[in-house]
Scaffold this active site. Structure first.
Site, PDB file in Angstrom:
ATOM      1  N   ALA A  62       1.000  -1.290  -0.006  1.00 61.58           N
ATOM      2  CA  ALA A  62      -0.055   0.020   0.054  1.00 61.58           C
ATOM      3  C   ALA A  62       0.776   1.103  -0.062  1.00 61.58           C
ATOM      4  O   ALA A  62       1.994   1.116   0.400  1.00 61.58           O
ATOM      5  CB  ALA A  62      -0.831  -0.152   1.149  1.00 61.58           C
ATOM      6  N   GLY A 101       0.408  -5.023   0.548  1.00 59.39           N
ATOM      7  CA  GLY A 101      -0.699  -5.131  -0.342  1.00 59.39           C
ATOM      8  C   GLY A 101      -0.267  -5.573  -1.855  1.00 59.39           C
ATOM      9  O   GLY A 101      -1.156  -6.232  -2.390  1.00 59.39           O
ATOM     10  N   GLU A 104      -0.742  -9.196  -1.284  1.00 56.24           N
ATOM     11  CA  GLU A 104      -2.187  -9.413  -1.424  1.00 56.24           C
ATOM     12  C   GLU A 104      -2.820  -9.471  -2.753  1.00 56.24           C
ATOM     13  O   GLU A 104      -3.814 -10.193  -2.926  1.00 56.24           O
ATOM     14  CB  GLU A 104      -2.789  -8.423  -0.345  1.00 56.24           C
ATOM     15  N   GLU A 124       3.790  -6.000   6.835  1.00 57.05           N
ATOM     16  CA  GLU A 124       3.052  -5.107   7.762  1.00 57.05           C
ATOM     17  C   GLU A 124       3.443  -4.963   9.244  1.00 57.05           C
ATOM     18  O   GLU A 124       3.311  -3.799   9.758  1.00 57.05           O
ATOM     19  CB  GLU A 124       1.691  -5.194   7.600  1.00 57.05           C
TER      20      GLU A 124
HETATM   21  C1  3H9 Z   1       0.552  -2.491   3.182  1.00 60.26           C
HETATM   22  O1  3H9 Z   1       0.689  -2.761   2.267  1.00 60.26           O
HETATM   23  C2  3H9 Z   1      -0.643  -2.658   3.923  1.00 60.26           C
HETATM   24  C3  3H9 Z   1      -1.673  -3.433   3.198  1.00 60.26           C
HETATM   25  O2  3H9 Z   1      -2.084  -4.666   3.832  1.00 60.26           O
HETATM   26  C4  3H9 Z   1      -3.084  -2.807   2.850  1.00 60.26           C
HETATM   27  C5  3H9 Z   1      -4.084  -2.784   3.956  1.00 60.26           C
HETATM   28  C6  3H9 Z   1      -5.424  -2.301   3.288  1.00 60.26           C
HETATM   29  N1  3H9 Z   1       4.549   3.619   0.149  1.00 60.26           N
HETATM   30  O3  3H9 Z   1      13.226   1.578   0.816  1.00 60.26           O
HETATM   31  P1  3H9 Z   1      13.576   2.573  -0.240  1.00 60.26           P
HETATM   32  C7  3H9 Z   1       9.384   4.881  -0.685  1.00 60.26           C
HETATM   33  S1  3H9 Z   1       1.603  -1.707   4.085  1.00 60.26           S
HETATM   34  C8  3H9 Z   1       4.991   4.807   0.035  1.00 60.26           C
HETATM   35  O4  3H9 Z   1      14.705   3.375  -0.063  1.00 60.26           O
HETATM   36  P2  3H9 Z   1      14.833   0.213  -1.486  1.00 60.26           P
HETATM   37  C9  3H9 Z   1      10.486   5.186   0.164  1.00 60.26           C
HETATM   38  O5  3H9 Z   1      10.007   5.993   1.148  1.00 60.26           O
HETATM   39  C10 3H9 Z   1       3.042  -1.695   3.291  1.00 60.26           C
HETATM   40  N2  3H9 Z   1       6.257   5.019  -0.268  1.00 60.26           N
HETATM   41  O6  3H9 Z   1      14.020   1.493  -1.509  1.00 60.26           O
HETATM   42  C11 3H9 Z   1      11.712   5.876  -0.525  1.00 60.26           C
HETATM   43  O7  3H9 Z   1      11.350   7.193  -0.623  1.00 60.26           O
HETATM   44  P3  3H9 Z   1      12.164   8.271  -0.876  1.00 60.26           P
HETATM   45  C12 3H9 Z   1       3.637  -3.242   2.929  1.00 60.26           C
HETATM   46  C13 3H9 Z   1       7.315   3.849  -0.123  1.00 60.26           C
HETATM   47  O8  3H9 Z   1      15.145  -0.119  -3.053  1.00 60.26           O
HETATM   48  C14 3H9 Z   1      11.490   5.022  -1.856  1.00 60.26           C
HETATM   49  O9  3H9 Z   1      10.122   4.660  -2.038  1.00 60.26           O
HETATM   50  N3  3H9 Z   1       4.750  -2.634   2.186  1.00 60.26           N
HETATM   51  C15 3H9 Z   1       6.784   2.780  -0.035  1.00 60.26           C
HETATM   52  O10 3H9 Z   1      15.850   0.145  -0.554  1.00 60.26           O
HETATM   53  C16 3H9 Z   1      12.602   3.878  -2.058  1.00 60.26           C
HETATM   54  O11 3H9 Z   1      12.456   2.966  -0.939  1.00 60.26           O
HETATM   55  C17 3H9 Z   1       6.123  -2.555   2.858  1.00 60.26           C
HETATM   56  O12 3H9 Z   1       6.015  -2.277   4.302  1.00 60.26           O
HETATM   57  C18 3H9 Z   1       5.565   2.519   0.331  1.00 60.26           C
HETATM   58  N4  3H9 Z   1       4.870   1.253   0.649  1.00 60.26           N
HETATM   59  O13 3H9 Z   1      13.673  -0.960  -1.129  1.00 60.26           O
HETATM   60  C19 3H9 Z   1       7.373  -2.429   1.968  1.00 60.26           C
HETATM   61  N5  3H9 Z   1       7.665   1.723  -0.012  1.00 60.26           N
HETATM   62  O14 3H9 Z   1      13.374   8.064  -1.843  1.00 60.26           O
HETATM   63  C20 3H9 Z   1       7.972  -1.213   2.337  1.00 60.26           C
HETATM   64  C21 3H9 Z   1       9.028   2.401  -0.263  1.00 60.26           C
HETATM   65  O15 3H9 Z   1      11.497   9.652  -1.236  1.00 60.26           O
HETATM   66  N6  3H9 Z   1       9.001  -0.718   1.524  1.00 60.26           N
HETATM   67  N7  3H9 Z   1       8.524   3.869  -0.445  1.00 60.26           N
HETATM   68  O16 3H9 Z   1      12.978   8.307   0.387  1.00 60.26           O
HETATM   69  C22 3H9 Z   1      10.288  -1.488   1.352  1.00 60.26           C
HETATM   70  O17 3H9 Z   1      10.538  -2.394   2.204  1.00 60.26           O
HETATM   71  C23 3H9 Z   1      11.340  -1.065   0.303  1.00 60.26           C
HETATM   72  O18 3H9 Z   1      11.114   0.396   0.048  1.00 60.26           O
HETATM   73  C24 3H9 Z   1      11.458  -1.931  -0.607  1.00 60.26           C
HETATM   74  C25 3H9 Z   1      12.635  -1.218  -1.741  1.00 60.26           C
HETATM   75  C26 3H9 Z   1      12.173  -3.308  -0.115  1.00 60.26           C
HETATM   76  C27 3H9 Z   1      10.072  -2.013  -1.494  1.00 60.26           C
END
Ligand code: 3H9
Length: 671
Positions: A62, A101, A104, A124
């Protein structure tokens, strides 16, 4: 540019998400998915559907920035339902990370293929949440209760191979031809038709739930989300009809979302990423190339620092003054690696490769070809100046000269060289091979490319790096120091070490001030005259109670270094109190918070107003990763908002602590 497009390949419609950087499910992506599926279902010539993503990853979850905002665009659950109930088979084609998400969404597709490097997970829980898009109900239907419970409660993604083994993906695709493979796979699914996850039964043994709770009891102390995740898995096992389980999931999700832990953990997600940004420097600002690293000092710190670089594949030259100390230091590194190999973390070949990349030396001259030299010697300005003066003469032009000092003035150290622009602080936290925090201290002359390189190299070796300005103790230790004196004073007034430490550990800290004091050793910096007893510390040292190192300090320690309250320690405190003529009184836990934790918060605001931290969230990152502040409380600065600036200011004033202007400013909101 549209964030979702469709591409027609004869009888297959490919829905392609393109929402950089991580293809998060922002409202316009949900809109695009909804439009894409409508298009596919409304066209009789389309027999199968592929969902894939452009860019570096599949949908990574998400859009966290939308949490707490007024809802926009189609409801996520409604879009998922349309996918799952589609009368045409849908294949998710996964590369990069299918997280939260994103997974999902893949779970409502009827089939999944992934490239071997893909990772799939429901992280999450790390955001203080649970998968609220049906993940807790669909994942157990695909991989079984055991694996699903582990995945949601721990939040660690699994590899594509594991996903294949568990049935989460149906096939592995070729790394470079995923898009084409997915179309062929979808065509092959036409005859089989859709396979809605909701219709599958939940298999597996729910005993895993209690097992996970027992195994992680310490790690999860204070956290709400792991338990809520497991309640949802239990609901999936208990309810054969998915709607019943989804109701439980929805209730648990909303309750976590409304609480402060999820807000704190989401804040920390962005805070950690924000910390990497250096004010005034572009993301791609020039850096120096680091191929070879030198470390001076083979003690606990130098050894740990070296291991970080060896782990990341850098050759390291480690220098000590005496052969015996060098041998001991190198021996400890080997022992640590071998212990990790026994636990399966490294192969023995990798251990040998890392040891082979380590060059022990007794000569600083051997650092001449290093691109980065980190000094980790005795914490004395004279010693450090001497080392840096020598490095100045030895190291090649352009080499970065870093000090691991935890308190000392980087500017003064830099002034002992003819190249202060190459000098920077790189303050690691003990044990340096384990703790995630790296304070990168920017001296007044530190060149921009030196700072940028130190921050980037921190990331490369797996640290969370934070920029700090020059001041005594930088961000972390400077704040920590403010709790020590009031903690001692509280002892004099009637609290016990255990009461004060318990308040800190109940708060969620890994240890309290006295446990930390015992660990560090009380005799460090002691005047060594047992007849001169002016402080409680003097009294303890005079009685030979130095801390963990000799088995007795504020606590008594057994051979495993487990501490228990000590009658002798309490007697020393009583005796000292009697000589100070202080009345003993009942001290409340709230008073301990006000007098030991509030001053740290106050110091954080001082650091901020002096510009020694770039932003408040950097201070929180320091405390979460360097000192084990409970992440569910979001760091001292975030917590101060939850606790209330008014309450904190009032207590600080009552206790005679000068209040930081930046903290006081919070009382009057800006016009
Ligand atoms: C969810 O899904 C809830 C559901 O169950 C639905 C319920 C209804 N959203 O980490 P990075 C940004 S909860 C917005 O440096 P990497 C991040 O802030 C979500 N922004 O890259 C950064 O911005 P900036 C579950 C996001 O290559 C940029 O993207 N998912 C999101 O080292 C690059 O990120 C997670 O918890 C987001 N979801 O790693 C996954 N994700 O450049 C969360 C990232 O401005 N994400 N950004 O600073 C991660 O674990 C890592 O970002 C990922 C990439 C592994 C994907």
């Amino acid at each position: 540019m549209q964030s979702v497009i469709t591409e027609r390949h004869d009888d297959v419609l490919v829905i392609i998400v393109n929402n950089p950087p991580v293809n998060a499910l922002s409202w316009h992506v949900r809109q695009g998915l909804s439009d894409g599926i409508d298009q596919a279902l409304g066209d009789d010539d389309i027999k199968a559907i592929v969902l894939r993503c452009d860019g570096s990853t599949f949908i990574a979850g998400a859009d966290i920035t939308e949490f707490g905002q007024p809802p926009q665009g189609p409801d996520f659950l409604a879009v998922l339902n349309t996918f799952e109930r589609a009368a045409k088979p849908i294949v998710a084609a996964i590369h990069g990370t299918a997280l939260g998400g994103g997974l999902e969404t893949a779970l409502v597709c009827h089939y999944r293929i992934a490239v071997p490097t893909a990772k799939l997970g429901l992280p999450e829980v790390k955001l203080g949440l649970l998968p609220g898009g049906g993940g807790t109900q669909r994942l157990p239907r695909v991989v079984g209760v055991e694996q699903a419970a582990i995945m949601v409660a721990l939040g660690e993604p699994i590899s594509a191979q594991k996903a294949l083994d568990f049935g989460l993906v149906d096939a592995l695709a070729n790394e470079v031809s995923l898009a084409a493979d997915a179309i062929l796979f979808a065509r092959a699914c036409i005859a089989k038709g859709p396979r809605p996850t909701r219709e599958r039964a939940v298999a597996g043994d729910i005993a895993i739930i209690e097992r996970l709770k027992t195994e992680n009891a310490r790690k999860w102390k204070g956290f709400e989300a792991p338990y809520a995740n497991l309640r949802c898995i239990a609901a999936a096992a208990a309810h054969p009809v998915i709607e019943d389980g989804l109701k439980v999931e929805s209730h648990e999700f909303r309750s976590l979302m409304a609480g402060s832990q999820a807000k704190a953990q989401q804040y920390m997600f962005f805070a950690e990423r924000q910390a990497a940004k250096i004010e005034g420097l572009a993301k791609d600002s020039p850096q120096r190339e680091i191929k070879k690293v030198g470390v001076i000092g083979a003690g606990t710190m130098g050894g740990g620092i070296s291991m970080n670089f060896l782990n990341a594949g850098f050759p390291v030259t480690i220098v000590e003054m005496v052969q015996e100390n060098l041998d001991r230091g190198v021996g400890v590194i080997r022992k640590n690696y071998e212990a990790s190999a026994v636990k399966g973390r490294f192969t023995s070949e990798k251990v040998e490769a890392m040891m082979g990349a380590l060059t022990p030396s007794l000569a600083l001259e051997d650092l001449a070809d290093c691109d980065l030299v980190i000094e980790a010697v005795y914490e004395s300005m004279d010693v450090k100046k001497d080392v840096f003066g020598k490095l100045d003469a030895i190291c090649k032009p352009g080499a970065i000269l870093a000090s691991n000092t935890s308190y000392l003035d980087i500017n003064e150290i830099a002034a002992s060289t003819s190249r202060p622009e190459d000098v920077v602080g790189m303050h690691f936290f003990s044990p340096a091979n384990v703790m995630k925090l790296l304070e990168v201290v920017r001296g007044e002359s530190t060149a921009d490319d030196v700072l940028a390189t130190a921050m980037a190299i921190g990331k490369k070796i797996g640290k969370v790096a934070v920029v700090a300005g020059v001041c005594h103790g930088f961000i972390g230790n400077r704040m920590l120091a403010t709790r020590q004196e009031p903690a001692m004073q509280l002892l004099l007034e009637g609290a016990t070490p255990a009461q004060i430490d318990d308040v800190h550990t109940d708060f969620g800290m890994p240890m309290g001030p006295f446990q930390m004091r015992d660990l560090a050793g009380m005799d460090i910096g002691w005047h060594r005259d047992p007849s001169k007893v002016e402080t409680i510390r003097d009294a303890f040292c005079a009685a030979g109670r130095f801390g963990q190192k000799n088995g007795k300090g504020f606590y008594d320690y057994d051979e495993k270094r487990v501490g228990t309250p000590s009658a002798e320690a309490l007697a020393i405190i009583e005796e000292f109190r009697a000589t100070s003529n202080l009345p003993k009184r009942e001290i409340s836990d709230q008073e301990i918070v006000e007098r030991t934790i509030y001053p740290m918060v106050n110091e954080g605001y001082k650091i901020l107003e002096e510009g020694k931290a770039q932003r408040a969230s950097d201070i929180d990152v320091v405390w979460i990763y360097g000192y084990g502040w409970p992440i569910y409380r979001g760091g001292p600065m975030f917590w101060s908002d939850i606790e209330g600036a008014g309450k904190i200011v009032e207590a600080l004033e009552r206790n005679g602590t000068p209040v930081a202007a930046a903290l006081r400013a919070k009382l009057s909101p800006p016009h």
